[in-house]
Design an enzyme around this catalytic site. Structure first.
Site, short mmCIF file in Angstrom:
data_model
loop_
_atom_site.label_atom_id
_atom_site.label_comp_id
_atom_site.label_asym_id
_atom_site.label_seq_id
_atom_site.Cartn_x
_atom_site.Cartn_y
_atom_site.Cartn_z
N CYS A 155 0.71 -1.23 -0.27
CA CYS A 155 0.04 -0.07 0.11
C CYS A 155 0.71 1.29 -0.02
O CYS A 155 0.41 2.35 -0.38
CB CYS A 155 -0.89 0.11 1.18
SG CYS A 155 -2.01 -1.20 1.22
N HIS A 172 -3.74 7.06 1.03
CA HIS A 172 -3.93 6.01 0.71
C HIS A 172 -5.19 5.37 1.15
O HIS A 172 -5.67 5.47 2.24
CB HIS A 172 -2.79 4.74 1.10
CG HIS A 172 -3.44 3.24 0.93
ND1 HIS A 172 -3.64 2.64 -0.25
CD2 HIS A 172 -3.34 2.24 1.80
CE1 HIS A 172 -4.39 1.53 -0.06
NE2 HIS A 172 -4.18 1.26 1.38
N ASN A 222 -9.94 -0.80 -2.11
CA ASN A 222 -8.62 -0.51 -1.56
C ASN A 222 -7.86 -1.19 -2.93
O ASN A 222 -7.94 -2.44 -3.11
CB ASN A 222 -8.29 -1.22 -0.28
CG ASN A 222 -6.81 -1.19 -0.11
OD1 ASN A 222 -5.98 -0.90 -0.77
ND2 ASN A 222 -6.68 -1.14 1.29
N1 ACO Z 1 -18.73 -9.69 6.29
C1 ACO Z 1 -19.34 -10.19 7.34
N2 ACO Z 1 -18.74 -10.43 8.28
C2 ACO Z 1 -17.54 -10.38 8.49
C3 ACO Z 1 -16.56 -10.17 7.45
C4 ACO Z 1 -17.46 -9.84 6.38
N3 ACO Z 1 -16.86 -9.50 4.93
N4 ACO Z 1 -15.36 -10.22 7.80
C5 ACO Z 1 -15.34 -10.47 8.93
N5 ACO Z 1 -16.53 -10.59 9.50
C6 ACO Z 1 -16.97 -10.90 11.00
C7 ACO Z 1 -16.06 -11.55 11.53
O1 ACO Z 1 -16.10 -13.09 11.10
C8 ACO Z 1 -16.34 -11.46 13.10
O2 ACO Z 1 -17.25 -12.24 13.39
P1 ACO Z 1 -17.29 -13.03 14.80
O3 ACO Z 1 -17.24 -11.87 15.80
O4 ACO Z 1 -18.64 -13.71 14.68
O5 ACO Z 1 -16.09 -13.87 14.87
C9 ACO Z 1 -16.70 -9.99 13.07
O6 ACO Z 1 -16.99 -9.69 11.74
C10 ACO Z 1 -15.64 -9.17 13.32
O7 ACO Z 1 -16.09 -7.80 13.20
P2 ACO Z 1 -15.64 -6.74 14.27
O8 ACO Z 1 -16.11 -7.16 15.67
O9 ACO Z 1 -16.04 -5.32 13.79
O10 ACO Z 1 -14.14 -6.89 14.21
P3 ACO Z 1 -13.24 -5.89 14.36
O11 ACO Z 1 -13.76 -4.97 15.32
O12 ACO Z 1 -11.79 -6.72 14.51
O13 ACO Z 1 -13.14 -5.25 13.13
C11 ACO Z 1 -12.17 -4.99 10.83
C12 ACO Z 1 -12.74 -6.00 11.88
C13 ACO Z 1 -13.34 -4.32 10.08
C14 ACO Z 1 -11.44 -5.77 9.70
C15 ACO Z 1 -11.30 -3.75 11.45
O14 ACO Z 1 -10.42 -4.52 12.15
C16 ACO Z 1 -10.90 -3.00 10.33
O15 ACO Z 1 -11.35 -1.92 9.90
N6 ACO Z 1 -9.44 -3.08 10.45
C17 ACO Z 1 -8.81 -2.33 9.17
C18 ACO Z 1 -8.47 -3.16 8.25
C19 ACO Z 1 -8.28 -2.60 6.84
O16 ACO Z 1 -9.06 -1.84 6.60
N7 ACO Z 1 -7.39 -2.93 6.12
C20 ACO Z 1 -7.34 -2.20 5.00
C21 ACO Z 1 -6.23 -3.10 4.09
S1 ACO Z 1 -4.54 -2.89 4.64
C22 ACO Z 1 -4.13 -1.48 4.02
O17 ACO Z 1 -4.64 -0.75 3.08
C23 ACO Z 1 -3.29 -0.97 5.01
#
Ligand code: ACO
Length: 331
Positions: free
Chosen positions: A113, A258, A288
């Site tokens: 990224c 980004h 992204n």
């Molecule tokens: N659809 C539905 N549910 C999903 C999906 C999806 N696509 N993906 C994960 N889940 C579920 C998980 O399985 C989990 O379920 P569970 O609680 O039953 O185990 C639950 O959603 C997790 O959700 P949250 O409680 O919101 O989890 P968290 O607070 O950890 O958030 C998230 C996860 C959204 C990925 C958060 O960590 C985040 O926004 N991180 C940033 C990651 C990102 O944007 N990266 C970008 C790419 S890297 C870069 O460019 C730098």
């Protein structure tokens, strides 16, 4: 020492639009979950047979045209991608061949990224030291080929899209305008937090049927760690670049971050107390696109006339590695 400036920008995304509702047909997810967690509504996916260099050709031609030059003027190219068409050689030589500019140097940058800002920084040094006069800097990705579109891969698969962005870098005709400075960082302690395990030269053979079946060929992400570090490092490196030039956040006219995730962008904007007109966000349309996201957003900001001559512009990134970087420009 002479300064470099962005003489032209370009972008290209493949035609096929994939909405969140389309993804609902492939995995257990929902439009609501994706929008709320990332701000993404749709993304573009390339068809099989189209590689990042194919997308980059279109973006590059547009950047060259907008710079008012011809491809013959380009004397070096830098290609940032994490999704090259082949393990080797890099995508740079494919782009060079497709543009018909064989013979000039072609460098590939592998900083995910943050790749575009790293690439821009390298190009800036070459212009400053007068090694080259016209450098094509490209970021392009075909993520759709390497994501797991079944439920186990949903946390990552819903975030990414395909696309390409390009800029032409040249010596600035005005010594007060152009790239003021670039700032590059990395911390390998977090290398495994966002990575693809296989194929791997750590194992023999480096790719097995089991690796494919176990899904080790797909990216894995510690989403919470990414969120935590991105929302800290983004503001840090932006402020570092401003302070290095005796400027402050109040001086900033446009931040092109980004496009990692709208929630991350919002967190950065909140920490820096930016108003909506001070930053670009187009992740709802493209997802992204990793190394392509900054040049795509920059191109759109220029086209929409959200950046004007003499504006102070920050390009900032955070990504796998972890890596983070910023470039400060007087437009
Ligand atoms: N659809 C539905 N549910 C999903 C999906 C999806 N696509 N993906 C994960 N889940 C579920 C998980 O399985 C989990 O379920 P569970 O609680 O039953 O185990 C639950 O959603 C997790 O959700 P949250 O409680 O919101 O989890 P968290 O607070 O950890 O958030 C998230 C996860 C959204 C990925 C958060 O960590 C985040 O926004 N991180 C940033 C990651 C990102 O944007 N990266 C970008 C790419 S890297 C870069 O460019 C730098």
């Amino acid at each position: 020492m002479r300064r470099s400036f962005i003489a032209g920008t370009g972008m290209y995304v493949p035609e096929r639009v994939v909405t969140n509702h389309d993804l609902e047909q492939m995995m257990d997810t929902s439009d609501e979950w994706i929008r709320e967690r990332s701000g993404i509504a749709e993304r573009h996916f390339a068809d099989a047979g189209i590689g990042p260099s194919d997308l980059a050709v279109r973006a590059s031609r547009q950047a060259v045209e907008n710079a008012g030059i011809t491809l013959d003027d380009v004397d070096f190219l830098i290609f940032a991608t994490l999704s090259p068409e082949r393990y080797f050689p890099g995508s740079g030589v494919y782009l060079q061949r497709k543009l018909g500019i064989q013979g000039i140097g072609a460098l590939d940058v592998r900083n995910q990224c943050t790749g575009f800002v790293y690439a821009l920084s390298v190009a800036d040094q070459f212009i400053k030291t007068e090694m080259y006069d016209t450098i094509l800097v490209v970021g392009a990705e075909v993520h759709s080929a390497g994501l797991n579109f079944s439920t186990p891969g949903r946390d990552v698969a819903v975030l990414f899209g395909d696309g390409a962005g390009a800029v032409v870098l040249q010596p600035s005709p005005d010594p007060d305008r152009g790239i003021l400075s670039t700032h590059l960082h990395a911390d390998g302690d977090y290398a495994e937090e966002l990575c693809v395990e296989a194929p791997t030269t750590l194992e023999r053979p480096w790719l097995t049927k089991e690796m494919v079946e176990e899904g080790r060929i797909y990216p894995t992400m510690n989403g919470r760690q990414v969120f935590k570090h991105a929302s800290t490092k983004f503001p840090q490196v932006i402020v570092e670049s401003l302070e290095a030039n005796h400027l402050s956040v109040e001086d900033l006219d446009m931040l092109i971050p980004h496009q990692a995730n709208y929630r991350i962008t919002q967190m950065v904007a909140k920490k820096l107390r930016l108003t909506e007109d001070q930053y670009m966000s187009n992740i709802h349309k493209y997802g992204n696109t990793t190394a392509a996201s900054i040049p795509i957003a920059l191109h759109e900001a220029v086209e929409e006339q959200r950046i004007e001559k003499n504006d102070l512009v920050s390009l900032a990134a955070f990504g796998s590695g972890f890596t983070w970087a910023a470039a400060l420009l007087r437009w």
